[in-house]
Design an enzyme around this catalytic site. Sequence first.
Site, short mmCIF file in Angstrom:
data_model
loop_
_atom_site.label_atom_id
_atom_site.label_comp_id
_atom_site.label_asym_id
_atom_site.label_seq_id
_atom_site.Cartn_x
_atom_site.Cartn_y
_atom_site.Cartn_z
CB CYS A 81 -0.91 0.01 1.21
SG CYS A 81 -2.07 -1.34 1.17
CG HIS A 82 0.50 3.75 2.05
ND1 HIS A 82 -0.47 2.99 2.65
CD2 HIS A 82 -0.15 4.66 1.32
CE1 HIS A 82 -1.65 3.45 2.29
NE2 HIS A 82 -1.50 4.45 1.49
N GLY A 83 4.41 1.10 1.00
CA GLY A 83 5.83 0.81 0.95
C GLY A 83 6.53 0.62 2.28
CE1 TYR A 132 -4.72 6.64 0.30
CE2 TYR A 132 -3.66 6.36 -1.83
CZ TYR A 132 -4.01 5.85 -0.61
OH TYR A 132 -3.68 4.57 -0.29
#
Lengths: 186, 261, 421
Positions: free
Chosen positions: A150-152, C295
């Site tokens: 998702c965000h590393g 986001y």
Amino acid sequence: MSATAHVPDHGSGPDGTKRDFLQLVALASAAVGAGAIIWPLVDSMNPSKDVLALSEIEVDIAPIPLGSGIIASWRGQPVFIRHRTETEIKEAQAAPLSEMRDPATDAERVKAGHEQWLITSAICTHLGCIPGGIKPTQPRGEFGGWFCPCHGSQYDTAARIRKGPAPRNLPLVPYAFLNDTKIKIG
Amino acid sequence: MMRTLRPTFIGAALVGAALLGASVTAAPARAEEAPELPSVNWSFSGPFGTYDRAAAQRGFQIYNEVCSNCHSLKEAYYRDLIGIGLSMQQVKDIAASKRVPALDENGQPTERPALASDHFRAPFPNDLAARAANGGGLPPDLSVIVKAREGGPDYIYGILTGFVDPPAGFHLMPGLNYNTYFAGHQIAMPQPLRDGTVTYIDGTNNSIDQEAHDVVTFLSFIASPELEERHRMGIKVVLFLLFLTGLSYAVKRKLWANVHH
Amino acid sequence: MVGLHHSDVKNPVLHWIDTRLPVVTMIQKEYGSFPTPKNFNYFWAFGGMAMVTLLLMIATGIFLAMSYTPHITMAFDSVERIMRDVNYGWLLRYAHENGASMFFIVVYVHMFRGLYYGSYKAPRELLWILGITIFLVMMATAFMGYVLPWGQMSFWAATVITNLFSAIPVIGEPIVQWLWGGFSVGNPTLNRFFSLHYLLPFVLFGLVFLHVAALHITGSNNPLGIEPKGPQDTLPFHPYYTVKDSVALCLFFLVFAVLVFFFPDLLGHSDNYIQANPLQTPPHIVPDWYFLPFYAILRAVPNKLGGIALMFASILILYALPWLDTCKVRSATFRPIYRIFFWVLVVTCLVLGVVGEQPPEGIWVPLGQVATAYYFFHFLILLPVLGKLERTLPLPESISQSVLGGGPLPTGAASKPMEKA
């Protein structure tokens, strides 16, 4: 109907204090009553009895091959059960605590005598994704543990956060070894 | 980007919206080298597109003989096959040749011939059974597979025709197969279609390209059975709106003719 | 003391109603003869479009709810049943799904129009504040609606967004469990999201009513940003703007129809056609396009609480905008420097949108950080300072004068500024 209504004056005269106090008590009681109505509404959204009743699970870990793992489901949440290789254990033990965001030794993350088994929550502490890496075919990141798509966020072989946005290590879950091939989570 | 800087507000806003829209669709999920998908000329693409009935029927034959051994089609019913040009009698016969779970009069599990109103029979009773029978991999349901993959029909076509020997030095995990178009190139599904895998009832040349084309046509129909009705209605709606726009603009011009603005 | 309303309505039935409840008079006054600046461009049609879209969303939503099942084992299948078996179900569903995108496109244009022409400035601060509140409720509604089809993106977007609250110290965890009704996003979550998704549009409707009511107290802003000085500057709303808005509305429906009938899945994500699976995260989670800029701001700082605070701040900062922008001149037409920075802001928001779509690695990380920095710089530093320093261009005497090309005023139009009706 009479057009003029008698309006008693408030707060003055010898009765004033008593009447003020009465009003205050009445208002406070009404507030308690209103709260008593609202709380059941709010609390009805909290986890219900059937959700809370989900108890412990037993998992047979014998079939998990070395270097791989499984995702078990406990309380509706995924749990990593990973069978670590010798190299992975060594890496986890040798990693310097000073470089860690959420320092913890490898010994704190596993049970003595069962160092090859790493059992943690599978929920990334950043935003709740499931990091990849439980199967050797998935990307495991720079530290050989887990890589969250998702965000590393990157976790090492003791599931400690080493890089990326996640603030904490993958949380440990309560478990116990029933014997060498069976564990109880919960 | 440059055009958005021009203070022609309306143009910029439209370009902006288009840019945003494009960024949503264009970007692949990962920076990983994804080979360009084969570009196939589908009968159902474009605003006038319809399903090639003969291709869809051949595609059903492939699904029936090959895919359905592992892949379910849980959202679809046998009666949906009328949409690819089969008669009700043909549909009933196809359904009747399948056996679906039922209960007998004692309440015990049994099987009965399927009806046109039944869902397509699933190859496995549940996901666990499907995984157990396929070495841990779960063959995905194909009801909306064409819509559920980036690239749509081209991607499915690519997967079906993309099985090749792994390049030298590529480490293939045991039990997996090399596929050009699959992310990571290691796919659990063994190559399902080859030249001559099915013998078409209508005698069409059964090359792998033809087979892949036909089954993707069928799966596209199953994923969007409303497509032809949608396209037909869309053309009418757009024409009507163009007419109404012109009309309302004429009314507006006339009304505003005397206003200095 | 009590008496019937004096009504000028001719029709006897309407007259009878109007004397007892003057709705006809009110509609006549607010939407008929309402004096509206005569120099609107087509950007002033987007508010009306947004209202029509809201009504369309409520209408399609009510009928979709008749065929939808809010249960984790049935939601996905019930949506597919709507698409396949319910008469015109595919039309309702695609119109509702793409209607959300159209709603955001229209509202974003509406908001940027307000930014360009200074529509948030005194005396329209409350109007703007109500608008931002509408935007917030709209985002909550859209987010919960996105969860209902129970696809992979539904589930994981719900997981990611609800988890934002866990960043709050101490009470974060209980709050998230309270939101979920369990230990993860599950059936209780889906049920309450459905309930709220059905409720919030009516809240929106009420807010829109207040927004319009506030608008009708101050009157509309206009491309020149100066107040109308008399009847020569205004036109009755009907028929002039009802007709003009109709033209815009037809074009709006044209775009909408092309989307629904020919590219219904263009703005959606293919992963949402895969049923939700709590044990498998999709390789790349993205929200719907209209949330992408926020986001990107969320991910601009590598710190959970910081990112979340920044994201909420990026929206809440808009509440303070009427007081952050210190320039008295409203329209960017007369603010040559602000005009440039306005377009920089537009590009920044587009860049944030693109960054939000990309995986958080490589060039995208610094690019997102720079764009985020500019976003806050624009509102917190640029606007207050620029308002003091900028040399604005001379404002026209009146709307009519500007329209007539700045020549000497006709005698009739030179009248004194009128009290606003």
